[in-house]
Every structure is written in structure tokens, then in C-alpha cells.
Design a protein around this motif. Structure first.
Motif, mmCIF file in Angstrom:
data_model
loop_
_atom_site.group_PDB
_atom_site.id
_atom_site.type_symbol
_atom_site.label_atom_id
_atom_site.label_comp_id
_atom_site.label_asym_id
_atom_site.label_seq_id
_atom_site.Cartn_x
_atom_site.Cartn_y
_atom_site.Cartn_z
ATOM 1 N N GLY A 96 7.262 2.167 -5.894
ATOM 2 C CA GLY A 96 8.391 3.061 -4.831
ATOM 3 C C GLY A 96 7.634 3.947 -3.874
ATOM 4 N N ALA A 97 8.836 3.995 -2.812
ATOM 5 C CA ALA A 97 8.286 5.648 -2.353
ATOM 6 C C ALA A 97 9.196 6.279 -2.015
ATOM 7 C CB ALA A 97 8.009 4.903 -1.087
ATOM 8 N N LEU A 98 8.836 7.746 -1.985
ATOM 9 C CA LEU A 98 10.009 8.594 -1.855
ATOM 10 C C LEU A 98 9.926 9.060 -0.051
ATOM 11 C CD1 LEU A 98 12.076 11.012 -2.972
ATOM 12 C CD2 LEU A 98 9.814 12.184 -3.258
ATOM 13 N N THR A 99 11.268 9.413 0.393
ATOM 14 C CA THR A 99 10.883 9.728 1.789
ATOM 15 C C THR A 99 11.419 10.670 2.223
ATOM 16 O OG1 THR A 99 10.346 7.243 2.590
ATOM 17 C CG2 THR A 99 10.710 8.978 4.365
ATOM 18 N N SER A 101 3.934 6.945 -1.011
ATOM 19 C CA SER A 101 4.411 6.206 -2.370
ATOM 20 C C SER A 101 3.012 5.416 -2.950
ATOM 21 C CB SER A 101 4.174 4.941 -1.030
ATOM 22 O OG SER A 101 2.581 4.758 -0.629
ATOM 23 N N TYR A 102 3.428 4.643 -4.251
ATOM 24 C CA TYR A 102 3.114 4.819 -5.869
ATOM 25 C C TYR A 102 3.106 3.355 -5.432
ATOM 26 C CZ TYR A 102 0.610 3.880 -9.971
ATOM 27 O OH TYR A 102 0.157 3.679 -10.754
ATOM 28 N N PHE A 103 2.090 2.154 -6.056
ATOM 29 C CA PHE A 103 2.573 0.644 -6.279
ATOM 30 C C PHE A 103 1.227 0.269 -6.861
ATOM 31 C CE2 PHE A 103 5.026 0.669 -2.495
ATOM 32 C CZ PHE A 103 6.107 0.135 -2.562
ATOM 33 N N ILE A 162 -2.462 1.145 -5.361
ATOM 34 C CA ILE A 162 -2.502 2.035 -4.678
ATOM 35 C C ILE A 162 -1.723 2.996 -4.590
ATOM 36 C CG2 ILE A 162 -2.138 1.437 -1.945
ATOM 37 C CD1 ILE A 162 -2.776 -1.428 -3.437
ATOM 38 N N ALA A 163 -1.962 4.931 -4.212
ATOM 39 C CA ALA A 163 -1.555 5.646 -3.891
ATOM 40 C C ALA A 163 -1.329 5.811 -2.500
ATOM 41 C CB ALA A 163 -1.488 5.931 -5.078
ATOM 42 N N ALA A 164 -0.441 6.984 -1.946
ATOM 43 C CA ALA A 164 -0.691 6.981 -0.804
ATOM 44 C C ALA A 164 0.482 8.154 0.284
ATOM 45 C CB ALA A 164 -0.493 6.130 0.724
ATOM 46 N N THR A 165 -0.071 9.134 0.832
ATOM 47 C CA THR A 165 1.483 9.790 1.675
ATOM 48 C C THR A 165 0.790 10.309 3.058
ATOM 49 O OG1 THR A 165 1.859 12.581 1.394
ATOM 50 C CG2 THR A 165 -1.044 12.063 0.687
#
Length: 811
Positions: A347-350, A366-368, A420-423
Motif C-alpha cells: 500500500g501507500a501512505l500519502t 509506498s511498499y509493495f 519495491i519500496a519508495a518515498t
């Protein structure tokens, strides 16, 4: 005149007279607000077969066989007027009507809104998604009706755009980049894509020339938005292929979207040549919750769990192929099974901060995680047969000769886990005539891959003797890989109004990853000129870079080319849009020509829906073409589209060559040069047409027609420069019929339904209406002479589907 003829005429006059006396006749004139007559106004009996047009003086005459009826007055650019009548039969009356301008409709003649113009994209009419007859049940199916998009597989949600492959397309949901599973080999293994169609409030698609705020891929962008609902909505869809349940709830300071989808298309898969026990099971659970702490600050969380399981116990297969001169039949008996499964969660936190209307900051985390497993252990015993063509009855006749017997064996125990993790930070800022957007992103990708697969062909069972080796291994892969990639990227973009009619946009992206250790710089620009609100000229130019990914660096044998460099493409395009009135409705014509030159790209093979990169090779190539679309409401409130796309895509693998003997028996080296790319589909044509049936406002027909010309393909055992074989053209017609029992214009509404529901829509769909055998790929087998035969793998046949959509009332 004879007595019988005279009697016949008298009887007909009596019948006609009595019939006319039983009719209600309405005369009148239709005016605008200035009391000027309106010609060509459609006057129709609601729910009955009767329609007339007003003449040049705005006058009309219409008759009804019922005493209680309603008349509908309709003209493009004006609000629809409804008048009810309850008269005695035989009555003749006069009814004049004044139509008021529909200001909202008049505005739709504009080419498009400025946001879509600056994104160089096409706005997708999301209300068409539920009406589009489609096997895949995925949102991406609507893309196959858009300019520049190519496809030859109705089971897949993957697509090619302007000569690119499946890996070159970006997908965003609320600014979150979405990734697909990698191991899927064919469309029947695909499940539900990430996008929940019931959540989508708006979407736009760019087939090229997209701006710098979007990521580092070569072909296209799909930008989807899940927005706050206008009201509470609860939707239930149930059919033969699956079901879905969606809820949209709005609170004082927050809103919630939640949905569940399930897909089971075993009935459709059963129409293929390969018979057996199909057990597909695909599920998707998704939720979005946003809380507004104040008018300036809000936070939302998007959660998703998507799972897929495909099990097949094949039993037999019979495929007819060949030509009229050499008809062939392949029969296969199977042993074994195939089990593929995957699941994606994350999911993702925005967080969104907007202190004033001219400044907004988004922080997206986000992290998937995608876990994929494929296991198959299948033994096939096959027989080739030559048969006579049955000219009298059509098709193939009795067996003439057995060409040979044989068997093949496919084995795999593969697994891949992708994390896949991203900021990311995104900023949008307005400063005078400037619209600035800029941001930065850090992404960490981790892959754990284990491959153990092989296949062999045993020719020992051939009827005729064969002197060649009877047992050969092919496509043996035994590898284990672990890879970690860190990527840092950023962008800056300025949209500036040069005048009231001209806008200029310039932007640049910068990307660095520790795999190729390159600094990738991608400048992009866009120029718009609007001579008026009905016409638009646009020009784009840019450099597009795609960094090496795990899929592109993995060779056919499972090894990794860690020295691979990024792909690069130079793109230019020019487009013209024109909105006008014709055929009694508002129409929009869009066109674009484009040219792309790639001085560095990774060549690849297309195997069904799987991309196999030749990771150690480098190619250069050209792509150029044109897209044309005509769309509008040919029928009131129902959008239809006609699209034609033309392209040519070629490539030259640098340093490739082969040796052959000339007429004198001497070896000579041949350099193939430029050849067709695997996605070189020269012509694509599509129609999505909607109409009403029986002159009723509630009964509708939805037609989806797709055509894609031949694609190049070759044997997997041969070099790419011998890809002179062709997959036949893709031809597909799907049709759907629907009825909304609670349509606002319905004459009679079931009371027991209107008590609990806002809408109840029934759909009857026929997939592959013409029952055309479309080829998606080939099974390559050998005969006694060690000659490869390409046996077509056909897609799905004709299939009937039913579904119901219920929209509950708010209480």
C-alpha cells in the motif's frame, strides 16, 4: 372497375378510417427561447415505435395508438423536454413546446480541458467501463480502443503502444506507480489488474510525448485517480465470470472506498483447443481511506491485496492448421498439470499539504511485495496427420497420411519475489503565468529469483525412420539470482502561458541507479496553440530514457547482464484536434503524427504476453506513424469512438550476422540490417459504438470491434533475423446488450426494485461474436525430417455471458 376491386378499396378505406379514429394526433411547433422555430427537432413517443422530425418551420405531427403516452423533444445543444398526455382516442390537439439551451452540453464542444492539453493525453470516459464487453474484466480493456494502442490478446490487460513492448508503459494510481507480475507467460494466467474500475473517478492516457512529471519509461502513461465520492454509493456486480462489491462512504472530515473483486473465467477458457480441467481463481481486495485534518492538510492510505491462482490439468488438444494444399491436423494427449500462483500485497501512505490554492505538497510512501510461483510438469504425446480438405462441407476431411509421432515434455519450478519500496515528494506551485511542478523520489527494488526449467522433444516414436539424435534438451535453465537496485530520480517542469492562445511547457527528468551507474537526463517540451476553443495544435519533443530493470538484464538462460546500459529514444510529434457539429451531434476529431529514433535499445522476443530480452545485445531503430480518432454522442448520452492507427517499427541489432553459402558453394557473411520489430503491427482499427434499441431509452447495445494486422514472429530455436513468419491479423467483435430497469426515462419501473435500488442494470454479452480463431502464439514441434512446425495457439471462441449491476439507495 370490377366489383371485387371496388369492394377491396372500400374495405381498406373503412379499416384505415377506423384505425385513424382510434389514434391520438398531436400537432404543434417547437420554438427556442426567442420564439424562433427550431427545425430537425426529434419528437418521439417514449417507449413506443414512433419518431418524427420538425420541418423547417419547426412544425410536427405525430400519432399515438395509446391514450396515455409521453412525447420526448430532443435537439443537440438544448435540454430534453418531456410532455405527458392522457387523451381520449380519436382526439386531435395542438401542443407547442419551447426548448431551453443546455449550457453544460454546449461547453462539451471544446476540444479538451487545459490539464489534458498540457499532459498531451486523452481523457477516458470512465462511465463506459461497465458497458464495454470484455473478457478480461480489467480497466485496461478500454485502452485498447484508444489511439496508438495495439493488442492481440483479449485475455490480457497488457498492451503495446506505438511499437513499444509491454514493459515500456507507466501506470499511476493517485500518483503511486504500479508494478506488474513478471513470470506470467500467457493471458489465461492473468488475473485482476491493480485498478478497481468502480473506484475510478477520472483517468487520462498519453500514448507518447508525456511530460517530465511522469517516470522513466519509453512509451506511455496511464494516470488514474480515486477521488472523494459525491455521495454514499454501494455497488454489487454479479455475473457468470465473477463478482464485485464496492462501497463509497463520505463522512464529515473523511471518506472511505472499499472493494472486493473475484474473477473466474473457466467458461471462457474452455472454448480453447486445449481441453482439460481449468481452475482459475483471482481475487482483489482494495481500500482507500482519507482523513482531512483541516482544509489545508489531509492524509490517505491505500491498501491492496491481489491474489491469483491458475490450475490446469490438460487432457487433450486437437488443432487444425496448414493450407488448402497441405492441410494438417495435430492431436495431443496430455499427462501432468500446471499450477501457477501469485499474490501482491502492500500500500501507500500519502500526506497532502496545501496552505493556499497556489501551492501544494504531496509526500508519498509506498511498499509493495509481489510473490510469484510457477510449477508445471506436462508430458504431451502428439501425432501429425495430413488430411484432405473437405471442399463440399468445408474444413478438414479424413486423414490422408501420418507424418509422424512424438512427445515433448515441459518442466518448471520457478519462483520470483519482488519488493519495491519508495518515498517521493511532489510539489505543485503557481506563480503568475507559471505553473511549476517538481519533485524527487527514492526507490529500492529487491529481487530473489530461482529458475529451474527445461523441455525436450523425443522423436524415437516417429513412424518413419529418423537418423538424427532422438533425444534433445531445449531451453534448459538452472539459475539463482539476487539483486538489489537503488534508484534516485527528480524532475522540474514549468508550464507558461505565452499568450491567451499559446502555452509552452518545458521540463527535465534526472535519474541515477546503482545498477548501470548512469546519470540519465531527459529534457521534454510541449507547445500548444489554440486559435479558438474548437481547435488545437500541439507539438512535443523529448528524450526518453529507460534504466535497466531486472527483467531487461535477465538473459534467456537466466544469467544477468550487470553491465547493461539504459535505453534511449528521441521523440517528436505533432497533433491537431478539432471539435465540430455534424450528423446532428457534437463530434471531436483528434490526430497525431510521431517519429521516434532509438540509438540504444534492448532487442526482445514476444512469447504470448511474455517479453524475453536479448540482454547482451544492443539495437537501434525507428518508429513512425499516425493516429486518428473520431468520437462523440452519435446517440444522446452514449459516447462512441472510431479509431485508426498506422505505424512502422524496425530495429537493427548491432553486430548481428550469419553465414550462408552462395551459388558457388562459398560461405558468405550476411548482415541483416533493419528488420521488423516484434511489435510492428502496421494497422490497428477499433470501434466502440453504443446505441439504443427498440426506440427505448433503457435498452442499449454496446459493440466493441478490434482489428490488428499481422505481427512478425520466428522459431525460438532460430536467430531473430529469420523472423519472417507472421501471426495472422487479430479480428475480434464483442457485443453487449443492457437494460436499466430504473432508468430515469423508463416508462414503467418495478416498484420492488425502486424501493431499494437507484439502478439495476442487466447485461447480456456475446464474446467473439463471429467465432474467429485468433492466433496468439505458436507451439513449435518437429516432424520426422527435423522440420519445425508452427502450430497456432488459438485464443478464446464464442461465449455468452450475463451480469447484473445493483446500485443501492442511500438511506
Amino acid at each position: 372497375m370490377s366489383k371485387s376491386a371496388f369492394l377491396f378499396i372500400v374495405l381498406n378505406l373503412i379499416v384505415l378510417g377506423s384505425h385513424a379514429q382510434g389514434m391520438v394526433k398531436v400537432n404543434g411547433t417547437v420554438y427556442n427561447e426567442d420564439h424562433k422555430p427550431l427545425p430537425k427537432v426529434t419528437v418521439s413517443l417514449l417507449g413506443l415505435a414512433g419518431t418524427v422530425l420538425t420541418n423547417e418551420h419547426g412544425q410536427y405531427t405525430i400519432q399515438s395508438r395509446l391514450s396515455s403516452f409521453s412525447l420526448k423533444y430532443n435537439l443537440v445543444g438544448y435540454k430534453v423536454e418531456m410532455v405527458k398526455f392522457n387523451e381520449k382516442k380519436g382526439t386531435e390537439l395542438t401542443k407547442d413546446v419551447v426548448l431551453k439551451p443546455d449550457v453544460k452540453e454546449l461547453k462539451t464542444v471544446k476540444v479538451t480541458n487545459k490539464q489534458n492539453q498540457l499532459a498531451n493525453g486523452t481523457s477516458i470516459n470512465v462511465t463506459d467501463i461497465s458497458s464495454l464487453p470484455t473478457v478480461s474484466m480489467n480497466f485496461e480493456s478500454i485502452l485498447k480502443t484508444l489511439p496508438g494502442v495495439s493488442t492481440n490478446n483479449e485475455l490480457s490487460s497488457q498492451y503495446s503502444v506505438r511499437g513499444g513492448n509491454f514493459d515500456e508503459n507507466l501506470i499511476y494510481v493517485n500518483d503511486i506507480e504500479i508494478n506488474r507480475p513478471i513470470l506470467i507467460r500467457n493471458g489465461q494466467q492473468e488475473g485482476l489488474s491493480f485498478i478497481n474500475p468502480d473506484f475510478v473517478s477520472r483517468a487520462r492516457f498519453s500514448a507518447g510525448g508525456f511530460n517530465a512529471r511522469y517516470g522513466d519509461k519509453l512509451s506511455s502513461v496511464l494516470d488514474v485517480r480515486y477521488d472523494r465520492p459525491d455521495s454514499n454509493q454501494y455497488i454489487l456486480t454479479a455475473g457468470l465470470m465473477g463478482l464485485s462489491a464496492t462501497g463509497k462512504t463520505s463522512f464529515k472530515n473523511s471518506h472511505l472506498l472499499f472493494g472486493f473483486r473475484r474473477k473466474d473465467n473457466r467458461n471462457v477458457l474452455g472454448t480453447q483447443d486445449e481441453k482439460g480441467s481449468y481452475r482459475p481463481n483471482f481475487n482483489d481486495l482494495q481500500a482507500l481511506y482519507q482523513y482531512d485534518f483541516s482544509s489545508k492538510f489531509s492524509t490517505n492510505v491505500l491498501l491492496n491485496f491481489n491474489s491469483g491462482s491458475f490450475k490446469l490439468i490438460p487432457e487433450s488438444r486437437e488443432t487444425l492448421f496448414g493450407t488448402l494444399d497441405n492441410p494438417m491436423r495435430l492431436k495431443i494427449d496430455y499427462e501432468g498439470q500446471e499450477i501457477d500462483n501469485y499474490y501482491t500485497y502492500g500500500g501507500a501512505l500519502t500526506s497532502i499539504y496545501q496552505p493556499h490554492k497556489n501551492f501544494m505538497v504531496k509526500w508519498i510512501n509506498s511498499y509493495f511485495r509481489i510473490v510469484e510461483r510457477e510449477r508445471f510438469d506436462i508430458d504431451g504425446n502428439y501425432i501429425f496427420e495430413e488430411s484432405d480438405y473437405n471442399y463440399g462441407g468445408g474444413g478438414f476431411g479424413p486423414v490422408k497420411k501420418n507424418r509422424g509421432l512424438g512427445s515433448y515434455y515441459n518442466y518448471a519450478r520457478n519462483s520470483l519475489t519482488s519488493t519495491i519500496a519508495a518515498t517521493e515528494i511532489k510539489v505543485e506551485q503557481y506563480a503568475g503565468k507559471h505553473e511549476l511542478t517538481y519533485g524527487a523520489r527514492y526507490e529500492l527494488s529487491r529481487y530473489v529469483d530461482r529458475m529451474n526449467e527445461y523441455s525436450y522433444i523425443d522423436s524415437a516414436g516417429y513412424i518413419l525412420p529418423n537418423n538424427s539424435n532422438s533425444f534433445t534438451f531445449e531451453d534448459a535453465i538452472f539459475s539463482s539470482n539476487k539483486l538489489l537496485i537503488n534508484t534516485l530520480s527528480g524532475y522540474f517542469q514549468d508550464s507558461y502561458s505565452l499568450s491567451s492562445k499559446t502555452d509552452f511547457q518545458a521540463g527535465v527528468r534526472v535519474n541515477y541507479n546503482d545498477l548501470s551507474q548512469e546519470v540519465l537526463i531527459s529534457p521534454r517540451l510541449l507547445l500548444l496553440y489554440r486559435p479558438n476553443e474548437y481547435k488545437l495544435w500541439r507539438f512535443t519533443a523529448g528524450i526518453y530514457r529507460q534504466a535497466p530493470s531486472y527483467r531487461s538484464i535477465r538473459e534467456l538462460d537466466g544469467s544477468l547482464n550487470l553491465d547493461q546500459q539504459s535505453q534511449r529514444s528521441y521523440n517528436v510529434s505533432a497533433g491537431y484536434d478539432y471539435a465540430f457539429t455534424a450528423l446532428g451531434t457534437r463530434l471531436k476529431f483528434t490526430s497525431e503524427i510521431y517519429f521516434k529514433y532509438s540509438d540504444r535499445m534492448i532487442p526482445y522476443l514476444v512469447d504470448n504476453v511474455r517479453i524475453k530480452y536479448l540482454a547482451d545485445d544492443i539495437a537501434k531503430g525507428h518508429t513512425y506513424g499516425a493516429d486518428f480518432t473520431l468520437g462523440g454522442e452519435f446517440v444522446k448520452d452514449l459516447m462512441s469512438y472510431f479509431r485508426v492507427s498506422l505505424l512502422k517499427a524496425d530495429q537493427d541489432v548491432i553486430g548481428d550476422s550469419y553465414v550462408k553459402k552462395d551459388a558457388n558453394g562459398q560461405n558468405i557473411t550476411i548482415y541483416p540490417g533493419y528488420l521488423r520489430r516484434p511489435t510492428d503491427q502496421r494497422v490497428n482499427f477499433s470501434i466502440f459504438f453504443q446505441d439504443r434499441l427498440f426506440r427505448s431509452p433503457t435498452y442499449k447495445v454496446h459493440l466493441n470491434l478490434l482489428f490488428g494486422s499481422k505481427l512478425p514472429i520466428g522459431s525460438p530455436q532460430a536467430a531473430t533475423y529469420t523472423d519472417n513468419f507472421r501471426i495472422p491479423a487479430y479480428r475480434r467483435v464483442d457485443i453487449g446488450f443492457s437494460n436499466d430497469f430504473l432508468d430515469p426515462h423508463a416508462v414503467r419501473k418495478p416498484q420492488f426494485l425502486s424501493r431499494y435500488f437507484n439502478s439495476v442494470i442487466a447485461y447480456a454479452e456475446v464474446f467473439n461474436l463471429l467465432n474467429i480463431n485468433n492466433t496468439v502464439s505458436y507451439l513449435w514441434l518437429k516432424d520426422v525430417s527435423n522440420v519445425n512446425y508452427a502450430i497456432p495457439n488459438y485464443l478464446t471462441g464464442r461465449q455468452l455471458n450475463f451480469k447484473l449491476i445493483f446500485k443501492l439507495k442511500n438511506k
